[in-house]
Scaffold this active site. Structure first.
Site, PDB file in Angstrom:
ATOM      1  N   TYR A 101      14.371  49.284 -22.329  1.00 34.33           N
ATOM      2  CA  TYR A 101      14.167  48.000 -22.759  1.00 34.33           C
ATOM      3  C   TYR A 101      14.424  47.372 -21.296  1.00 34.33           C
ATOM      4  O   TYR A 101      15.277  46.967 -20.850  1.00 34.33           O
ATOM      5  CB  TYR A 101      14.544  47.258 -23.586  1.00 34.33           C
ATOM      6  CG  TYR A 101      14.289  45.794 -23.917  1.00 34.33           C
ATOM      7  CD1 TYR A 101      13.163  45.411 -24.916  1.00 34.33           C
ATOM      8  CD2 TYR A 101      14.779  44.875 -23.208  1.00 34.33           C
ATOM      9  CE1 TYR A 101      12.741  44.226 -25.062  1.00 34.33           C
ATOM     10  CE2 TYR A 101      14.393  43.603 -23.174  1.00 34.33           C
ATOM     11  CZ  TYR A 101      13.434  43.239 -24.078  1.00 34.33           C
ATOM     12  OH  TYR A 101      13.136  41.855 -24.329  1.00 34.33           O
ATOM     13  N   GLU A 189       7.325  41.847 -22.076  1.00 32.91           N
ATOM     14  CA  GLU A 189       8.283  42.724 -22.445  1.00 32.91           C
ATOM     15  C   GLU A 189       7.612  44.258 -22.685  1.00 32.91           C
ATOM     16  O   GLU A 189       6.404  44.399 -22.930  1.00 32.91           O
ATOM     17  CB  GLU A 189       8.623  42.352 -23.842  1.00 32.91           C
ATOM     18  CG  GLU A 189       9.619  43.073 -24.594  1.00 32.91           C
ATOM     19  CD  GLU A 189      10.046  42.586 -26.029  1.00 32.91           C
ATOM     20  OE1 GLU A 189      10.766  41.564 -26.203  1.00 32.91           O
ATOM     21  OE2 GLU A 189       9.363  43.143 -26.939  1.00 32.91           O
TER      22      GLU A 189
END
Length: 381
Positions: A101, A189
């Site tokens: 991530y 993101e």
């Protein structure tokens, strides 16, 4: 302004971030054609402005174009977090060796951007933060200097021991920062950032939230807006000079001034009720604006009572009263109505309402309590 995955990936590619070469489609037949063009296997992904698509059945693997057609047919029209799927993204399937991530958002306490990274990708970062906060790496970003290469490398080498993979990831981090900065995002993101079986690094998913306050600088990005039903209402309200945000409560609020609107929602909540919206009709309200405001309130199926709270300063109570009468003559509704009027031309406003059969209180707390009571009775007067 939230972007859907296919839109965010387009911006990523424009900034040099490697992403799958997918195709967005709106029908099952188009999905089949896209699968043929890309080459199977492919992944069919629902396009909605919400997370949890996989858990909801909105992500399916297809080994053949025919399977892609069936998968798209199953996904299109389904509801994910109250959003109806109208588009799917057909992406090439890849062999994944690891999921990570990375994301950039604003640290509200420090008032600066921050890079977040974790080796626990593929799940909600909020879950990682709650269950294993030590697994999240934070890197503050100086808004003037930006994310520098050595800072990105320091983070990337905490994710990967392999130099090649770490440097590839650091490069993506710097490009993600440039994308975040160039489009004035509040969030950018990649989850997951995938390590493929051949060792390459790829952004499998993409999420961007644009700062509405900066959209005047990016008129070209306005074309990307795909409003949800609630956002359609907000945009329509804005076109009429109203500030409107839909909530989940039962008491529709019409108020003049943002401060009083917040205080109105606070007192309703404090007294045991639930506000259905924020609605500021502004400091100088014409009767027409009140009509549009009433149309917004009665269109919300959750509303069981309406509380109109006006403290007349620049806004004249008689203008609000005239607008309310005009609205009720046009709009047929059984919703109970509570009006609090005080301030400029208060007596004239009360007279106008009284002639129409509506009484108005001058007490905000009393008005809120009455609206809560009427909503609790089922909302029909």
């Amino acid at each position: 302004m939230k972007l859907e995955e296919f839109q965010a990936k387009k911006l990523f590619r424009e900034h040099g971030i490697p992403t799958p070469a997918g195709i967005m489609v709106t029908s099952a037949s188009e999905a089949e054609s896209a699968a043929q063009e890309i080459g199977c296997p492919v992944v069919i992904k629902a396009q909605v402005q919400a997370g949890g698509r996989g858990k909801a059945g909105g992500v399916k693997l297809a080994e053949t174009p025919a399977e892609a057609r069936r998968a798209a047919d199953a996904i299109l029209g389904m509801t994910i977090k109250d959003l109806v799927v109208q588009r799917v993204l057909v992406d090439p399937a890849v062999s994944i060796a690891g999921e990570y991530y990375i994301g950039i958002t604003i640290d509200r306490r420090k008032k600066i951007p921050v890079m977040m990274a974790s080796a626990s990708g593929g799940v909600d970062i909020e879950k990682v933060a709650a269950d294993s906060p030590e697994k999240i790496i934070f890197q503050d970003i100086d808004p003037e200097r930006g994310l520098r290469s050595f800072e990105a490398k320091q983070v990337a080498f905490q994710l990967f021991d392999d130099k090649k993979k770490a440097l590839a990831t650091a490069s993506i981090m710097v490009k993600l920062w440039k994308c975040f900065r160039n489009v004035d995002a509040s969030l950018a993101e990649i989850n997951p950032l995938a390590e493929l079986s051949d060792g390459s690094i790829l952004a499998l998913d993409a999420k961007i939230v644009l700062d509405e306050n900066a959209m005047y600088k990016h008129l070209e990005l306005e074309e990307l807006r795909l409003p949800t039903p609630s956002e359609e209402k907000e945009l329509e309200a804005s076109r009429h000079g109203l500030s409107y945000v839909q909530l989940d409560g039962e008491i529709g609020c019409m108020v003049n001034g943002a401060g009083l609107a917040m205080a109105t929602m606070d007192i309703i909540k404090h007294l045991g009720g639930t506000p259905a919206n924020f609605l500021d009709i502004g400091g100088s309200s014409s009767p027409e604006k009140v009509v549009h405001a009433m149309e917004l309130l009665v269109s919300d199926e959750n509303v069981k009572a309406i509380f109109i709270n006006v403290f007349g300063g620049i806004t004249r109570c008689d203008d609000v009263a005239n607008g309310l009468v005009k609205a009720l003559e046009q709009i047929k509704t059984n919703l109970p109505l509570v009006v609090r009027l005080t301030g400029t031309n208060e007596e004239e406003g009360r007279r106008i309402l009284s002639d129409f059969g509506i009484s108005a209180t001058g007490d905000m707390t009393r008005g809120a309590l009455e609206a809560i009571s009427l909503a609790a009775k089922g909302g029909v007067s």
